[in-house]
Write a protein that holds these residues in place. Structure first.
Motif, mmCIF file in Angstrom:
data_model
loop_
_atom_site.group_PDB
_atom_site.id
_atom_site.type_symbol
_atom_site.label_atom_id
_atom_site.label_comp_id
_atom_site.label_asym_id
_atom_site.label_seq_id
_atom_site.Cartn_x
_atom_site.Cartn_y
_atom_site.Cartn_z
ATOM 1 N N VAL A 209 0.938 -1.128 -0.111
ATOM 2 C CA VAL A 209 -0.212 -0.033 0.195
ATOM 3 C C VAL A 209 0.841 1.191 0.011
ATOM 4 C CG1 VAL A 209 -1.661 1.302 1.374
ATOM 5 C CG2 VAL A 209 -2.002 -1.136 1.229
ATOM 6 N N ALA A 210 1.785 1.314 0.620
ATOM 7 C CA ALA A 210 2.762 2.451 0.848
ATOM 8 C C ALA A 210 3.598 2.615 -0.641
ATOM 9 C CB ALA A 210 3.887 2.004 1.972
ATOM 10 N N GLY A 211 3.878 1.389 -0.959
ATOM 11 C CA GLY A 211 4.562 1.517 -2.476
ATOM 12 C C GLY A 211 3.554 2.272 -3.539
ATOM 13 N N PHE A 212 2.394 1.773 -3.480
ATOM 14 C CA PHE A 212 1.232 2.327 -4.421
ATOM 15 C C PHE A 212 1.234 3.715 -3.958
ATOM 16 C CE2 PHE A 212 -2.628 2.252 -6.507
ATOM 17 C CZ PHE A 212 -2.763 1.237 -7.612
ATOM 18 N N GLY A 213 0.987 4.283 -2.987
ATOM 19 C CA GLY A 213 0.948 5.506 -2.808
ATOM 20 C C GLY A 213 1.896 6.430 -3.201
ATOM 21 N N ILE A 214 3.285 5.995 -3.306
ATOM 22 C CA ILE A 214 4.219 6.750 -3.512
ATOM 23 C C ILE A 214 4.419 6.660 -4.956
ATOM 24 C CG2 ILE A 214 6.952 6.800 -3.489
ATOM 25 C CD1 ILE A 214 6.597 5.596 -0.463
ATOM 26 N N VAL A 215 4.398 5.587 -5.500
ATOM 27 C CA VAL A 215 4.571 5.353 -7.013
ATOM 28 C C VAL A 215 3.488 6.450 -7.832
ATOM 29 C CG1 VAL A 215 4.734 3.760 -8.958
ATOM 30 C CG2 VAL A 215 5.974 3.300 -6.954
ATOM 31 N N SER A 216 2.221 6.304 -7.075
ATOM 32 C CA SER A 216 1.135 7.131 -7.855
ATOM 33 C C SER A 216 1.493 8.494 -7.724
ATOM 34 C CB SER A 216 0.009 6.896 -7.050
ATOM 35 O OG SER A 216 -0.462 5.373 -7.247
ATOM 36 N N LEU A 217 2.283 9.153 -6.716
ATOM 37 C CA LEU A 217 2.542 10.309 -6.671
ATOM 38 C C LEU A 217 3.673 10.650 -7.610
ATOM 39 C CD1 LEU A 217 2.107 12.955 -4.978
ATOM 40 C CD2 LEU A 217 4.027 12.069 -3.496
ATOM 41 N N ILE A 218 4.532 9.915 -7.781
ATOM 42 C CA ILE A 218 5.631 10.128 -8.892
ATOM 43 C C ILE A 218 4.851 10.037 -10.259
ATOM 44 C CG2 ILE A 218 7.696 9.138 -9.865
ATOM 45 C CD1 ILE A 218 8.223 7.952 -6.993
ATOM 46 N N CYS A 219 3.866 9.052 -10.431
ATOM 47 C CA CYS A 219 3.220 9.063 -11.810
ATOM 48 C C CYS A 219 2.760 10.428 -12.239
ATOM 49 C CB CYS A 219 2.150 8.236 -11.912
ATOM 50 S SG CYS A 219 2.713 6.193 -12.026
ATOM 51 N N ALA A 220 2.090 11.040 -11.133
ATOM 52 C CA ALA A 220 1.265 12.308 -11.527
ATOM 53 C C ALA A 220 2.261 13.515 -11.943
ATOM 54 C CB ALA A 220 0.726 12.812 -10.080
ATOM 55 N N PHE A 221 3.583 13.268 -11.657
ATOM 56 C CA PHE A 221 4.615 14.274 -12.178
ATOM 57 C C PHE A 221 5.540 13.733 -13.215
ATOM 58 C CE2 PHE A 221 3.285 15.421 -7.953
ATOM 59 C CZ PHE A 221 3.004 16.937 -7.930
ATOM 60 N N ALA A 222 4.985 12.630 -13.970
ATOM 61 C CA ALA A 222 5.963 12.118 -14.713
ATOM 62 C C ALA A 222 6.136 13.026 -16.115
ATOM 63 C CB ALA A 222 5.159 10.627 -15.531
ATOM 64 N N PRO A 223 7.361 13.209 -16.473
ATOM 65 C CA PRO A 223 7.603 14.173 -17.463
ATOM 66 C C PRO A 223 7.326 13.689 -18.880
ATOM 67 C CG PRO A 223 9.737 13.310 -16.690
ATOM 68 C CD PRO A 223 8.734 12.641 -15.668
ATOM 69 N N GLY A 224 7.630 12.331 -18.949
ATOM 70 C CA GLY A 224 7.268 11.846 -20.352
ATOM 71 C C GLY A 224 6.949 10.649 -20.301
ATOM 72 N N LEU A 225 6.269 10.025 -21.455
ATOM 73 C CA LEU A 225 5.480 8.765 -21.896
ATOM 74 C C LEU A 225 6.492 7.333 -21.290
ATOM 75 C CD1 LEU A 225 2.680 7.888 -22.668
ATOM 76 C CD2 LEU A 225 3.641 7.570 -24.880
ATOM 77 N N GLU A 226 7.524 7.410 -21.639
ATOM 78 C CA GLU A 226 8.332 6.393 -21.222
ATOM 79 C C GLU A 226 8.432 6.069 -19.984
ATOM 80 O OE1 GLU A 226 9.280 8.745 -23.449
ATOM 81 O OE2 GLU A 226 9.210 7.802 -25.366
ATOM 82 N N ILE A 227 8.650 7.181 -18.933
ATOM 83 C CA ILE A 227 8.902 7.041 -17.655
ATOM 84 C C ILE A 227 7.543 6.824 -17.098
ATOM 85 C CG2 ILE A 227 9.088 8.428 -15.595
ATOM 86 C CD1 ILE A 227 11.256 10.089 -17.169
ATOM 87 N N LEU A 228 6.426 7.244 -17.716
ATOM 88 C CA LEU A 228 5.090 6.842 -17.078
ATOM 89 C C LEU A 228 4.741 5.372 -17.380
ATOM 90 C CD1 LEU A 228 2.345 7.686 -16.013
ATOM 91 C CD2 LEU A 228 1.869 8.182 -18.312
ATOM 92 N N ILE A 229 5.082 4.706 -18.373
ATOM 93 C CA ILE A 229 5.027 3.349 -18.696
ATOM 94 C C ILE A 229 5.877 2.666 -17.542
ATOM 95 C CG2 ILE A 229 5.450 1.374 -20.173
ATOM 96 C CD1 ILE A 229 4.927 3.508 -22.444
ATOM 97 N N VAL A 230 6.917 3.009 -17.153
ATOM 98 C CA VAL A 230 7.830 2.277 -16.388
ATOM 99 C C VAL A 230 7.138 2.298 -15.004
ATOM 100 C CG1 VAL A 230 10.005 2.242 -15.167
ATOM 101 C CG2 VAL A 230 9.855 2.412 -17.579
ATOM 102 N N LEU A 231 6.729 3.610 -14.510
ATOM 103 C CA LEU A 231 5.970 3.887 -13.277
ATOM 104 C C LEU A 231 4.853 2.970 -13.199
ATOM 105 C CD1 LEU A 231 6.684 7.765 -12.794
ATOM 106 C CD2 LEU A 231 7.621 5.761 -11.540
ATOM 107 N N ARG A 232 4.055 2.781 -14.227
ATOM 108 C CA ARG A 232 2.864 2.060 -14.328
ATOM 109 C C ARG A 232 3.143 0.702 -13.838
ATOM 110 N NH1 ARG A 232 -2.601 3.134 -13.910
ATOM 111 N NH2 ARG A 232 -3.103 1.869 -15.851
#
Length: 438
Positions: free
Chosen positions: A80-103
């Motif tokens: 749950v903690a990991g899910f919340g932290i990674v979601s927050l980082i997803c919201a500020f993803a600068p590019g599509l490739e990074i967003l795919i990795v974060l997803r």
């Protein structure tokens, strides 16, 4: 006080699973805004959605095994903690490739949340009847997530843009963690065979990728990974699946895969029809699914009580009947309502059934196996029904008919199996022993 604490924890556990399921659909309606913001190819945009789905499906079985080994409460908090932290980082993803990795990382965290949540429910409710009722509550609180995704996603995207769909996760994850404070689980005695788990992850990931991309190469590699998995399982000191679990529960696995095939595929093709074919906005498309969502918020409570009294089979069969009929009538309002009732009959019963069949200390693994089957069915449903529908009204009707035919076939098979089992039992009970002649 004990009841209040137990209820609070159940809500916290359910909220985490709500987040996990919400992320399987919430980004779908945000793709046009995502495309305008980050650009990228159409395939890349698809993988912004599918990266989560594939990673989630691939790691469900292993997530359950980790929960059983290291303690459900500890793994739940990490997930749950990991899910919340990674979601927050997803919201500020600068590019599509990074967003795919974060997803993809979100998918891994989601698998830990799901496997451990089932383990916690089994731990908190050792009595089967009480556990079935808890499963009903859990399903009622979480079953709305898949259908609520387009509605919530549409509202957030229209108001704040695609990044907002990730910003709702961190505060909800925090609420979930607070709700389960003080909950402790001891580590399990069953080890983890990492080689077999790696082979299982590779097979599930390649299978999901083959379905999603219609890739012959990925399909061939999935068969190789399956062969490796079978060989490793035969000689493993700690197999990926507890002995006899798959044999005992294969009908539940099949039903779970078909239910998610029908539901996720229908959700996908109806959403496309409403937005591309009829010009609905994301919010309007989300509102169109309310008739499906509402039954899932209350009927699962009743299903849990029925399962506690009569066992899972009657509810599964009733759910398949309703799901088949609803698919034949969808996308009408009546059809959507019936689908909602069918899903809320099936899901709690499936979960309660597989956990009841699991050997002691393997509830997480059993739940992971069921959910891997369900997620594979969902990916297959989106792929197959999407091809059949092709974004047209006639195609959507044909796709829904395919799903109804499949659920109907499984319904007939399970009903026949149940009838045959009852006849065998009746025959054994009615047989009169022959006395030896004198």
């Amino acid at each position: 006080m004990l009841a209040t604490s137990s209820s609070r924890r159940l809500v916290g556990i359910s909220l985490a699973y709500f987040l996990v399921l919400l992320d399987t659909t919430v980004l779908t309606v945000a793709l046009p805004d995502l495309r305008a913001s980050l650009g990228g190819s159409f395939a890349g945009q698809q993988w912004a959605v599918n990266g989560y789905t594939v990673a989630f499906a691939a790691s469900l079985l292993t997530g359950g095994a980790i929960s059983d080994r290291y303690g459900a409460a500890r793994v739940f908090r990490v997930g749950v903690a990991g899910f919340g932290i990674v979601s927050l980082i997803c919201a500020f993803a600068p590019g599509l490739e990074i967003l795919i990795v974060l997803r993809a990382l979100l998918g891994l965290a989601g698998a830990l949340c799901l496997g451990s949540s089932l383990g916690l429910i089994a731990q908190l409710n050792p009595d089967p009847a009480r556990r079935a009722r808890a499963m009903g509550t859990w399903a009622a609180l979480t079953g709305t997530a898949l259908a609520a995704g387009p509605l919530l996603g549409g509202l957030l995207v229209e108001s704040y843009g695609w990044r907002a769909v990730f910003l709702i996760n961190p505060p909800l994850a925090l609420v979930s963690l607070v709700a389960v404070r003080g909950l402790v689980s001891g580590p399990g005695t069953r080890g983890i065979g990492w080689r077999t788990q790696a082979a299982a992850c590779a097979f599930l990931a390649l299978l999901a990728a083959a379905i999603t991309e219609a890739s012959v190469l990925a399909g061939a590699l999935a068969l190789v990974a399956l062969a490796v998995l079978v060989l490793l399982e035969r000689g493993a000191a700690v197999p990926a699946l507890p002995g006899g679990l798959l044999r005992a529960s294969w009908t539940i696995m099949l039903a779970g895969a078909v239910v998610n095939f029908a539901f996720s595929g229908a959700l996908f093709v109806i959403t496309l029809l409403l937005q591309d074919g009829r010009g609905f906005t994301p919010l309007e498309a989300g509102l169109a699914f309310l008739p499906l969502t509402v039954p899932m918020t209350f009927n699962a409570f009743f299903t849990g009580r029925l399962v506690a009294r009569y066992g899972p089979r009657p509810s599964i069969l009733a759910g398949l009947v309703l799901l088949t009929g609803g698919l034949l009538l969808a996308p009408s309002i009546v059809g959507m309502i019936i689908i909602g009732f069918g899903l809320s009959c099936c899901l709690p019963a499936l979960m309660a059934g597989v956990v009841a069949m699991a050997p002691p200390g393997t509830a997480g693994t059993a739940g992971g196996l069921l959910n891997a089957a369900r997620q594979t069915g969902a990916i297959l449903g989106v792929a197959v029904m999407g091809v059949v529908a092709h974004g047209t009204a006639d195609g959507t009707s044909h796709a829904l008919l395919v799903a109804a035919g499949l659920t109907g076939l499984v319904l007939v098979g399970l009903a026949g199996s149940a009838l045959a089992a009852r006849r065998r039992t009746s025959g054994r009970e009615g047989r009169v022993p022959v006395q030896p002649s004198t």
